[in-house]
Design a protein around this motif. Structure first.
Motif, PDB file in Angstrom:
ATOM      1  N   ASP A 108       0.853  -1.190   0.000  1.00 37.73           N
ATOM      2  CA  ASP A 108       0.000   0.000   0.000  1.00 37.73           C
ATOM      3  C   ASP A 108       0.891   1.243   0.000  1.00 37.73           C
ATOM      4  N   TYR A 109       0.269   2.379  -0.256  1.00 41.15           N
ATOM      5  CA  TYR A 109       0.999   3.646  -0.391  1.00 41.15           C
ATOM      6  C   TYR A 109       0.173   4.742   0.263  1.00 41.15           C
ATOM      7  N   SER A 110       0.779   5.427   1.229  1.00 38.02           N
ATOM      8  CA  SER A 110       0.086   6.484   1.969  1.00 38.02           C
ATOM      9  C   SER A 110       0.776   7.822   1.744  1.00 38.02           C
ATOM     10  N   ILE A 111      -0.022   8.865   1.536  1.00 33.29           N
ATOM     11  CA  ILE A 111       0.489  10.237   1.447  1.00 33.29           C
ATOM     12  C   ILE A 111      -0.148  11.038   2.577  1.00 33.29           C
ATOM     13  N   TYR A 112       0.709  11.559   3.477  1.00 32.00           N
ATOM     14  CA  TYR A 112       0.209  12.262   4.649  1.00 32.00           C
ATOM     15  C   TYR A 112       0.045  13.754   4.345  1.00 32.00           C
ATOM     16  N   PRO A 113      -0.918  14.414   5.021  1.00 25.97           N
ATOM     17  CA  PRO A 113      -1.173  15.841   4.755  1.00 25.97           C
ATOM     18  C   PRO A 113      -0.103  16.733   5.407  1.00 25.97           C
ATOM     19  N   ASN A 114      -0.119  18.019   5.027  1.00 25.95           N
ATOM     20  CA  ASN A 114       0.722  19.049   5.644  1.00 25.95           C
ATOM     21  C   ASN A 114       2.209  18.712   5.575  1.00 25.95           C
ATOM     22  N   GLY A 115       2.620  18.186   4.414  1.00 26.78           N
ATOM     23  CA  GLY A 115       4.044  17.918   4.242  1.00 26.78           C
ATOM     24  C   GLY A 115       4.563  16.756   5.048  1.00 26.78           C
ATOM     25  N   GLY A 116       3.682  15.859   5.457  1.00 22.47           N
ATOM     26  CA  GLY A 116       4.116  14.722   6.270  1.00 22.47           C
ATOM     27  C   GLY A 116       4.832  13.645   5.490  1.00 22.47           C
ATOM     28  N   GLY A 117       4.926  13.809   4.172  1.00 24.33           N
ATOM     29  CA  GLY A 117       5.646  12.829   3.373  1.00 24.33           C
ATOM     30  C   GLY A 117       4.789  11.638   2.994  1.00 24.33           C
TER      31      GLY A 117
END
Length: 276
Positions: A116-125
């Motif tokens: 799986d692939y996660s993109i975190y908000p607010n520049g969390g990477g």
């Protein structure tokens, strides 16, 4: 009128004298065979099956439910490898269209892989995870089938079954990689669970002999949810019971089976009834 009566009387005397003459010579009258009794179509049978399994599931983790608001999560390429099954059973054919049996089977280990692939908000990477695991299982079912008629010794059938599935997971490995180059690893031990299971059948049977039948069948099988045991991070920190689950495991199976009608006895010969 007198001549007609005389002719009938002479014929009767002739028949009686012929019967008496045959009796004197010891000639028995022709035997009369009674019609055979109606046969019971039913019969007990034993069965054996081998086949290929193709499992489907969705990896579930409670952590997915607690991700920060605005996180984008994609589950990619998750699935199981194929496996094999071996089964035995016993059943009864009630009539030309209805039969039932009880079956038990062992299903070989199938391997799980996914990512799986996660993109975190607010520049969390971003964070990607790669998973590997697997399970073995035992399944027992009570099945009922409807035979839909026979053409050229081929009998199509449909059926349904209910029972239970015992699932044993192997350890599950979760390797994570962040967009900043950091790596992490998580391992969950295997665990077992027993669930309600149900199945739907469809296939065709070929009657090789009166007591031996070969089947080619498709089965959709639902085995419920499989769990994992204790979890631990790569640095040795324990996390308690793992929240990773294989949710709603289903399998599409292709099977070859044989049925041997083992306990039928041939009907007795019809009784002979002699006239006279």
């Amino acid at each position: 009128m007198r001549s007609v009566k005389t002719f009938l009387a002479a014929g009767a005397v002739s028949l009686l004298s012929s019967a008496a003459f045959a009796a004197d010579l010891g000639v028995a009258p022709a035997p009369y065979y009674a019609p055979p009794p109606a046969q019971d179509f039913g019969g007990w049978y034993l069965r054996g099956d081998i086949g290929m399994t193709n499992s489907f599931t969705k990896l579930h983790d409670n952590l997915y439910d607690t991700l920060p608001a605005g996180t984008s999560l994609q589950q990619l390429g998750q699935g199981f490898s194929g496996g094999t099954l071996w089964g035995i059973g016993a059943g009864y054919q009630f009539n030309s269209w209805l039969r039932a049996d009880i079956t038990g089977e062992y299903r070989s280990r199938v391997s799980f892989s996914g990512s799986d692939y996660s993109i975190y908000p607010n520049g969390g990477g971003a964070l990607s995870d790669v998973y590997s695991g697997g399970y073995t299982s035992w399944v027992g079912l009570v099945n009922v089938y409807a035979d839909l008629g026979t053409w050229w010794c081929l009998t199509p059938f449909i059926g349904a079954g209910i029972g239970g599935a015992h699932i044993q997971t192997s350890g599950l490995q979760d390797s994570g990689f962040t967009s900043y180059g950091a790596q992490s690893s998580y391992f969950a031990s295997g665990a077992s669970t027993t669930n309600f299971a149900w199945a739907a059948h469809a296939g065709v049977a070929y009657k090789v002999t009166n007591n031996f039948t070969v089947e080619l069948a498709y089965r959709y099988l639902d085995m419920g949810t499989a769990v994992h045991g204790q979890g631990i991070f790569y640095d040795g920190t324990p996390t308690g019971v793992s929240t990773f689950q294989f949710r709603d495991i289903t399998s599409q199976d292709l099977k070859i089976g044989v049925r041997w009608t083992c306990c039928d006895l041939p009907p007795p010969p019809p009784p002979i009834i002699r006239k006279g």
